[in-house]
Design a protein around this motif. Sequence first.
Motif, PDB file in Angstrom:
ATOM      1  N   SER A 173      -2.068  -5.584  -3.762  1.00  0.00           N
ATOM      2  CA  SER A 173      -0.617  -5.623  -3.602  1.00  0.00           C
ATOM      3  C   SER A 173       0.082  -5.437  -4.928  1.00  0.00           C
ATOM      4  N   VAL A 174      -0.309  -6.202  -5.922  1.00  0.00           N
ATOM      5  CA  VAL A 174       0.347  -6.123  -7.232  1.00  0.00           C
ATOM      6  C   VAL A 174       0.084  -4.766  -7.884  1.00  0.00           C
ATOM      7  N   GLY A 175      -1.177  -4.334  -7.854  1.00  0.00           N
ATOM      8  CA  GLY A 175      -1.514  -3.067  -8.488  1.00  0.00           C
ATOM      9  C   GLY A 175      -0.849  -1.875  -7.831  1.00  0.00           C
ATOM     10  N   LEU A 176      -0.879  -1.841  -6.508  1.00  0.00           N
ATOM     11  CA  LEU A 176      -0.338  -0.686  -5.800  1.00  0.00           C
ATOM     12  C   LEU A 176       1.179  -0.666  -5.756  1.00  0.00           C
ATOM     13  N   ILE A 194       5.526   6.787   7.324  1.00  0.00           N
ATOM     14  CA  ILE A 194       6.880   6.559   6.812  1.00  0.00           C
ATOM     15  C   ILE A 194       6.810   6.129   5.349  1.00  0.00           C
ATOM     16  N   GLY A 195       5.824   5.305   5.007  1.00  0.00           N
ATOM     17  CA  GLY A 195       5.627   4.908   3.612  1.00  0.00           C
ATOM     18  C   GLY A 195       5.344   6.098   2.725  1.00  0.00           C
ATOM     19  N   SER A 196       4.553   7.053   3.213  1.00  0.00           N
ATOM     20  CA  SER A 196       4.253   8.263   2.440  1.00  0.00           C
ATOM     21  C   SER A 196       5.516   9.086   2.208  1.00  0.00           C
ATOM     22  N   ILE A 197       6.315   9.236   3.243  1.00  0.00           N
ATOM     23  CA  ILE A 197       7.562  10.002   3.111  1.00  0.00           C
ATOM     24  C   ILE A 197       8.491   9.325   2.113  1.00  0.00           C
ATOM     25  N   LEU A 256       5.836  -0.825   3.288  1.00  0.00           N
ATOM     26  CA  LEU A 256       5.579  -0.002   4.471  1.00  0.00           C
ATOM     27  C   LEU A 256       4.089   0.321   4.594  1.00  0.00           C
ATOM     28  N   PHE A 257       3.444   0.633   3.469  1.00  0.00           N
ATOM     29  CA  PHE A 257       2.000   0.882   3.499  1.00  0.00           C
ATOM     30  C   PHE A 257       1.247  -0.376   3.915  1.00  0.00           C
ATOM     31  N   ALA A 258       1.615  -1.510   3.328  1.00  0.00           N
ATOM     32  CA  ALA A 258       0.896  -2.763   3.588  1.00  0.00           C
ATOM     33  C   ALA A 258       1.040  -3.216   5.033  1.00  0.00           C
ATOM     34  N   THR A 259       2.157  -2.907   5.654  1.00  0.00           N
ATOM     35  CA  THR A 259       2.375  -3.339   7.035  1.00  0.00           C
ATOM     36  C   THR A 259       1.908  -2.300   8.057  1.00  0.00           C
ATOM     37  N   GLY A 260       1.275  -1.219   7.587  1.00  0.00           N
ATOM     38  CA  GLY A 260       0.682  -0.256   8.500  1.00  0.00           C
ATOM     39  C   GLY A 260       1.540   0.959   8.815  1.00  0.00           C
ATOM     40  N   GLY A 316      -3.338   1.569   0.354  1.00  0.00           N
ATOM     41  CA  GLY A 316      -2.130   0.809   0.676  1.00  0.00           C
ATOM     42  C   GLY A 316      -2.314  -0.170   1.807  1.00  0.00           C
ATOM     43  N   HIS A 317      -3.166   0.148   2.763  1.00  0.00           N
ATOM     44  CA  HIS A 317      -3.382  -0.738   3.901  1.00  0.00           C
ATOM     45  C   HIS A 317      -4.139  -2.004   3.503  1.00  0.00           C
ATOM     46  N   LYS A 318      -4.792  -1.993   2.342  1.00  0.00           N
ATOM     47  CA  LYS A 318      -5.537  -3.161   1.892  1.00  0.00           C
ATOM     48  C   LYS A 318      -4.643  -4.211   1.240  1.00  0.00           C
ATOM     49  N   ALA A 319      -3.426  -3.829   0.931  1.00  0.00           N
ATOM     50  CA  ALA A 319      -2.496  -4.789   0.334  1.00  0.00           C
ATOM     51  C   ALA A 319      -2.129  -5.845   1.366  1.00  0.00           C
TER      52      ALA A 319
END
Length: 149
Positions: free
Chosen positions: A12-15, A56-59, A48-52, A121-124
Amino acid sequence: MNWEKSKNLLYSVGLLVIFPNALFWVISYVFGINRATFNLDYFLAGVLFATGWKRIGSIFLVIFLLFDILSLIGLVFPFVRVQDVAYLLGLLPHAAPTWQFGAVGFFLLTAAIVYLLCTYGHKANPLASLVMLNFGLLAYGAHVYQPAE
């Protein structure tokens, strides 16, 4: 705290904090640009990445990166229109090798940021990501509304 939770917090912190802002910290330092230490836009994309919400997170991430890139380029090379940037990029093959390597490195690092967030991102940790976003908003609000001296 077990190792798996610690690893998710580090993701989370790194990404969300380090990777998206590190490239722009270096560029700001090299060119002497006064840029905010943390850009909260990347926190939003990271949440957005962390919550799946990967697409949308990529955009959002690509849009935020483009705006950050254009604003930094505009501070180094003053231009009025976006077409001026395209003109400058057309001159890149005739530029000094240092500028060519810098442009290629900048493109590769930007692509690496997008790749890292899309891949990991999903691992955050979603809760840690939301807490960091709220903390960032709180810090920004405290800074903005601090009385001037």
